[in-house]
Design a protein around this motif. Structure first.
Motif, mmCIF file in Angstrom:
data_model
loop_
_atom_site.group_PDB
_atom_site.id
_atom_site.type_symbol
_atom_site.label_atom_id
_atom_site.label_comp_id
_atom_site.label_asym_id
_atom_site.label_seq_id
_atom_site.Cartn_x
_atom_site.Cartn_y
_atom_site.Cartn_z
ATOM 1 N N PRO A 1 9.661 21.957 -50.098
ATOM 2 C CA PRO A 1 8.368 22.583 -49.790
ATOM 3 C C PRO A 1 7.450 22.641 -51.011
ATOM 4 O O PRO A 1 6.240 22.418 -50.891
ATOM 5 N N GLU A 2 8.018 22.909 -52.185
ATOM 6 C CA GLU A 2 7.219 22.991 -53.409
ATOM 7 C C GLU A 2 6.529 21.667 -53.725
ATOM 8 O O GLU A 2 5.402 21.647 -54.221
ATOM 9 N N THR A 3 7.200 20.568 -53.445
ATOM 10 C CA THR A 3 6.624 19.241 -53.690
ATOM 11 C C THR A 3 5.431 18.997 -52.775
ATOM 12 O O THR A 3 4.386 18.521 -53.218
ATOM 13 N N ILE A 4 5.587 19.348 -51.512
ATOM 14 C CA ILE A 4 4.500 19.135 -50.548
ATOM 15 C C ILE A 4 3.313 20.022 -50.891
ATOM 16 O O ILE A 4 2.161 19.565 -50.899
ATOM 17 N N VAL A 5 3.574 21.281 -51.205
ATOM 18 C CA VAL A 5 2.496 22.203 -51.580
ATOM 19 C C VAL A 5 1.801 21.712 -52.844
ATOM 20 O O VAL A 5 0.569 21.757 -52.942
ATOM 21 N N GLY A 6 2.568 21.222 -53.803
ATOM 22 C CA GLY A 6 1.982 20.681 -55.021
ATOM 23 C C GLY A 6 1.043 19.525 -54.738
ATOM 24 O O GLY A 6 -0.037 19.437 -55.325
ATOM 25 N N ARG A 7 1.433 18.660 -53.829
ATOM 26 C CA ARG A 7 0.567 17.533 -53.463
ATOM 27 C C ARG A 7 -0.701 18.024 -52.776
ATOM 28 O O ARG A 7 -1.777 17.467 -52.970
ATOM 29 N N MET A 8 -0.573 19.076 -51.971
ATOM 30 C CA MET A 8 -1.757 19.632 -51.309
ATOM 31 C C MET A 8 -2.700 20.254 -52.326
ATOM 32 O O MET A 8 -3.919 20.086 -52.240
ATOM 33 N N GLN A 9 -2.159 20.960 -53.305
ATOM 34 C CA GLN A 9 -2.982 21.622 -54.312
ATOM 35 C C GLN A 9 -3.644 20.631 -55.257
ATOM 36 O O GLN A 9 -4.742 20.869 -55.734
ATOM 37 N N GLU A 10 -2.970 19.519 -55.509
ATOM 38 C CA GLU A 10 -3.549 18.476 -56.365
ATOM 39 C C GLU A 10 -4.715 17.796 -55.682
ATOM 40 O O GLU A 10 -5.559 17.210 -56.331
ATOM 41 N N GLY A 11 -4.720 17.839 -54.353
ATOM 42 C CA GLY A 11 -5.768 17.149 -53.613
ATOM 43 C C GLY A 11 -5.536 15.656 -53.567
ATOM 44 O O GLY A 11 -6.456 14.883 -53.355
ATOM 45 N N THR A 12 -4.290 15.238 -53.749
ATOM 46 C CA THR A 12 -3.959 13.818 -53.709
ATOM 47 C C THR A 12 -3.909 13.375 -52.263
ATOM 48 O O THR A 12 -3.010 13.721 -51.536
ATOM 49 N N ASP A 13 -4.917 12.634 -51.858
ATOM 50 C CA ASP A 13 -4.882 12.147 -50.480
ATOM 51 C C ASP A 13 -4.513 10.675 -50.446
ATOM 52 O O ASP A 13 -4.427 10.012 -51.469
ATOM 53 N N VAL A 14 -4.319 10.153 -49.257
ATOM 54 C CA VAL A 14 -3.846 8.783 -49.087
ATOM 55 C C VAL A 14 -4.829 7.772 -49.669
ATOM 56 O O VAL A 14 -4.428 6.787 -50.266
ATOM 57 N N SER A 15 -6.109 8.034 -49.542
ATOM 58 C CA SER A 15 -7.093 7.057 -50.019
ATOM 59 C C SER A 15 -7.091 6.920 -51.537
ATOM 60 O O SER A 15 -7.504 5.909 -52.069
ATOM 61 N N GLU A 16 -6.590 7.958 -52.258
ATOM 62 C CA GLU A 16 -6.552 7.893 -53.713
ATOM 63 C C GLU A 16 -5.304 7.219 -54.242
ATOM 64 O O GLU A 16 -5.256 6.783 -55.375
ATOM 65 N N GLU A 17 -4.242 7.149 -53.421
ATOM 66 C CA GLU A 17 -2.979 6.566 -53.872
ATOM 67 C C GLU A 17 -2.977 5.072 -53.593
ATOM 68 O O GLU A 17 -3.193 4.639 -52.480
ATOM 69 N N LYS A 18 -2.741 4.307 -54.622
ATOM 70 C CA LYS A 18 -2.700 2.851 -54.461
ATOM 71 C C LYS A 18 -1.388 2.313 -54.973
ATOM 72 O O LYS A 18 -0.826 2.772 -55.879
ATOM 73 N N ALA B 1 2.378 26.212 -41.569
ATOM 74 C CA ALA B 1 3.338 26.709 -42.554
ATOM 75 C C ALA B 1 4.243 25.585 -43.026
ATOM 76 O O ALA B 1 4.499 24.631 -42.287
ATOM 77 N N ILE B 2 4.732 25.731 -44.256
ATOM 78 C CA ILE B 2 5.738 24.825 -44.809
ATOM 79 C C ILE B 2 6.885 25.711 -45.250
ATOM 80 O O ILE B 2 6.717 26.548 -46.139
#
Length: 84
Positions: A67-84, A18-19
């Motif tokens: 919490p909305e920011t974290i959930v948004g990042r989860m829904q976007e599917g932005t993972d660490v390997s994609e962020e440079k 949960a968040i």
């Protein structure tokens, strides 16, 4: 998948139950009890706690992101390997 929860801190999304917002009395008690047991991870870097991530292993992670920011990042599917 791993996501940033602020200030270079990263968590495994598969382990999040949960968040929640830290404002309610039950969540404040949960955080306090976790701190006393050594199960709280403070990832706020000294800033105000804006969300609490409850993890599978009874640990709680404190984040300075909403919490909305974290959930948004989860829904976007932005993972660490994609962020440079």
């Amino acid at each position: 998948m791993l996501i940033h929860i602020g200030f270079g801190n990263i968590v495994n999304t598969a382990k999040i139950i949960a968040i929640v917002s830290p404002d309610s009395a039950p969540i404040k008690r949960l955080v306090q009890n976790s701190k006393e047991k050594g199960l709280a991870i403070d990832a706020t870097q000294g800033r105000k706690t804006k969300s609490v991530l409850v993890m599978e292993n009874s640990q709680v992670v404190l984040s300075a992101l909403l919490p909305e920011t974290i959930v948004g990042r989860m829904q976007e599917g932005t993972d660490v390997s994609e962020e440079k």
